[in-house]
Design an enzyme around this catalytic site. Structure first.
Site, short mmCIF file in Angstrom:
data_model
loop_
_atom_site.label_atom_id
_atom_site.label_comp_id
_atom_site.label_asym_id
_atom_site.label_seq_id
_atom_site.Cartn_x
_atom_site.Cartn_y
_atom_site.Cartn_z
N HIS A 78 0.82 -1.21 0.07
CA HIS A 78 -0.22 0.03 0.05
C HIS A 78 0.85 1.14 0.10
O HIS A 78 0.90 2.08 0.73
CB HIS A 78 -1.13 -0.21 1.13
CG HIS A 78 -2.14 0.83 1.27
ND1 HIS A 78 -3.30 0.38 1.21
CD2 HIS A 78 -2.35 2.14 0.83
CE1 HIS A 78 -4.47 1.34 1.01
NE2 HIS A 78 -3.42 2.37 0.70
N GLU B 215 -4.27 -0.03 -5.57
CA GLU B 215 -4.26 0.91 -6.51
C GLU B 215 -3.15 1.48 -7.29
O GLU B 215 -2.71 2.68 -7.05
CB GLU B 215 -4.90 2.30 -5.58
CG GLU B 215 -6.25 1.92 -4.73
CD GLU B 215 -6.57 3.28 -4.07
OE1 GLU B 215 -7.90 3.35 -3.91
OE2 GLU B 215 -5.84 4.21 -3.74
N GLU C 40 -12.86 -0.81 -0.75
CA GLU C 40 -12.80 0.66 -0.18
C GLU C 40 -13.95 1.28 -0.66
O GLU C 40 -14.11 1.39 -1.70
CB GLU C 40 -11.34 1.47 -0.47
CG GLU C 40 -10.30 1.01 0.42
CD GLU C 40 -9.04 1.88 0.08
OE1 GLU C 40 -9.37 3.15 -0.11
OE2 GLU C 40 -7.82 1.30 0.26
#
EC number: 3.2.1.21
Length: 577
Positions: free
Chosen positions: A148, A194, A410
């Site tokens: 992350h 992401e 999320e």
């Protein structure tokens, strides 16, 4: 009484029953029995303890401490101190009736140098084992993210981090250790969180670590090339993902009953002018870059043709071996959905100022050609609620990727805190309740009406936390964290709502099913007589009295018009959302 009068009375009762049944709000029982409800976090945003337990600095430690003006003069040295308080925070998850907790592993805490040859930090391993055990002891399933955005700064110093192909094998080693140490108890894994945001915000816009971009894009960037580096970093990110999945499928602890996937962050895009072919095609291009740029390779083994066309020779290519390794390397796709934009065709770009953001000839807008805004927002400037976009994203994936399994990893909204709002005001977050409520409604439609294979939903986030370049000014939590007075946690109104929504034994739920069964038995269109109809109506009213009482006690929702002040003037906010 005349027959005609009975007929109209019966019609009235039927209409009342139909309206009451349809008005029952969704809750966890509206979703499939095995649907997972959880909350999400990341190591850097939550843990703190940056110099404890053998941890080394990450690129975000370096970024926030070297350039404090780029993170609101805040850093995550302490964050919300999850490292020391995780047991208490897990109790809060349990009280919320959460099924799962998604969190990331700090590469720097596990392998401080970033390189396996230099050794594994046993203290770091033990921290994550203790965390996993505490979750399981509270009937909460751990969902672990390998990366992350916080690789060791030492790898950035040595070879430029994800700008170098060397990162792939170091990431492979890191992933293998994670699977070997935690794979017996963790069955849900994600590789990269992401990649679009990581590459574009970190290497085109320069507002996130590694903070690189062309000088003309952001004068704060010390180095970088917004035209080429996003493609290079993204390419190596995909190869690192594939290497990790290869290790996952070889590991005995994870290969049998575990699953692994990548997590994307798509916005939905509507054409700026609904009648414009150019704008419709611009919206398609935007989706291809937001979704296909990373999902096509992990499913099909190569980039989408439209991305190849617009990126040109700046887009690296995969070897035959790399393509084979990438193909079908995601058991599911994780989706982090927050907001949407209008997409307008951008016919001309300045050849003297090339950058990733304009390569696909799309301009993002908050309003369409007639001035209609994409959705309600607030003075945060980067999130505008567009719940129907979630359903459209899920259908996009269903149609283009053979309805592959999806987890919403999320979803949430922030409250901007410039330091002037009292806690008592911030905890009254009816706008957040409405945000989640409307997104659950669209998610339910996608599953029940459209047949999208969605298997879980994770709210972002349990706690207010360090929100990257926004520091502690953007509060996403269900719990308010007092960053001034000892990090004390306070429940916001959304906590009460989630507790009701996620209640595992809901009074009246069985009654709802009974009512529906009774309706079917009666034909639901005609009744044998008014006496039976009236009796049925009275039974329905009695069975649902407790639910109505509870509904009357719910928070009133003043979103979207009164609680949100729309920020009309920002067409292209610099933030990743």
């Amino acid at each position: 009484m005349a027959k005609g009068s009975w007929f109209f009375i019966i019609l009235f009762i039927i209409s009342m029953l139909e309206n009451m049944i349809n008005s029952l709000e969704l809750d966890r029982h509206s979703f499939p029995d095995d649907f997972i409800f959880g909350t999400a976090a990341s190591a850097f945003q939550y843990e703190g303890a940056t110099s404890e337990g053998g941890k080394s600095p990450t690129i975000w430690d370096h970024f926030s401490l070297t350039y404090p003006e780029r993170t609101k003069m805040h850093n995550a040295d302490v964050a919300i101190d999850f490292y020391h308080r995780y047991k208490d925070d897990i109790k809060l998850m349990k009280e919320l009736n959460m099924d799962a907790f998604r969190f990331s592993i700090s590469w720097s805490r596990l392998i401080p140098s970033g390189k396996l040859k230099d050794g594994v930090n046993k203290e770091g391993v033990q921290f994550y084992k203790d965390l996993i055990d505490e979750l399981l002891a509270n009937d909460i399933q751990p969902s672990m993210t390998l990366y992350h955005w916080d690789h060791p700064q030492s790898l950035e110093d040595e070879y430029g981090g994800f700008l170098s192909p060397k990162i792939v094998e170091d990431f492979r080693d890191f992933a293998r250790i994670c699977f070997e140490e935690f794979g017996d108890k963790v069955k849900m894994w994600t590789t990269i969180n992401e990649p679009y945001i990581m590459t574009v915000a970190g290497y085109d816009q320069g507002n996130k670590a590694a903070g690189r971009c062309s000088k003309w894009v952001n004068e704060k960037c010390q180095a970088g090339d917004s035209s080429t580096e996003p493609y290079i970093v993204s390419h190596h990110t995909l190869l690192a993902h594939a290497a990790a999945v290869e290790e996952f499928r070889k590991c005995e602890k994870t290969s049998h009953d575990g699953q692994i996937g990548i997590v994307l962050s798509p916005r939905w895009f509507e054409p700026y002018h609904s009648d414009s072919t150019d704008d419709k095609e611009a919206a398609e291009r935007a989706l291809a870059f937001e979704i296909g740029w990373h999902l096509d390779p992990v499913i099909h083994g190569d980039y989408p043709e439209i991305v190849k066309k617009y990126a040109g020779n700046k887009l690296p290519s995969f070897t035959v071996e790399q393509s084979k390794m990438l193909q079908n390397s995601s058991d599911f796709v994780g989706i982090n959905y927050y907001t949407a934009r209008f997409a307008a065709h951008l016919p001309h770009i300045d050849p003297e100022k090339p950058r990733f953001k304009t390569d696909h000839h799309v301009e993002w807008k908050l309003t369409n050609h007639s001035g209609h805004i994409i959705g309600p927002g607030e003075e945060r400037g980067f999130l505008f609620s567009h719940p129907e976009g979630l359903r459209k994203v899920l259908n996009y994936i269903k149609e283009r990727y053979n309805n592959m399994p999806v987890y919403i990893k999320e979803n949430g909204i922030n409250d901007n805190d410039d330091g002037t709002k009292p806690r008592e005001e911030i905890v009254k977050d009816t706008f957040r309740i409405e945000y989640h409520k409307t997104h659950f409604e669209e998610l339910h439609k996608a599953i029940v009406e459209d047949g999208c294979d969605v298997r879980g939903y994770y709210a972002w986030s349990l706690m207010d936390n360090f929100e990257w370049e926004h520091g502690y000014t953007a509060r996403f939590g269900l719990y308010y964290v007092d960053f001034v007075n000892g990090l004390k946690r306070y429940p916001k109104d959304s906590v009460k709502w989630f507790k009701r929504f996620l209640k595992k034994s809901v009074v009246g739920e069985s009654n709802k099913e009974e009512v529906e069964e009774m309706s079917r038995a009666e034909g639901n269109k005609t009744f044998k007589g008014f006496e039976e109809s009236a009796g049925f109506f009275a039974s329905f009213m009695a069975m649902n009295q407790s639910r109505r009482d509870e509904e009357n006690n719910r928070c009133s929702f003043d979103f979207p018009h009164t609680h949100f002040g729309v920020l009309q003037g920002i067409e292209n906010p610099s933030s990743f959302y």
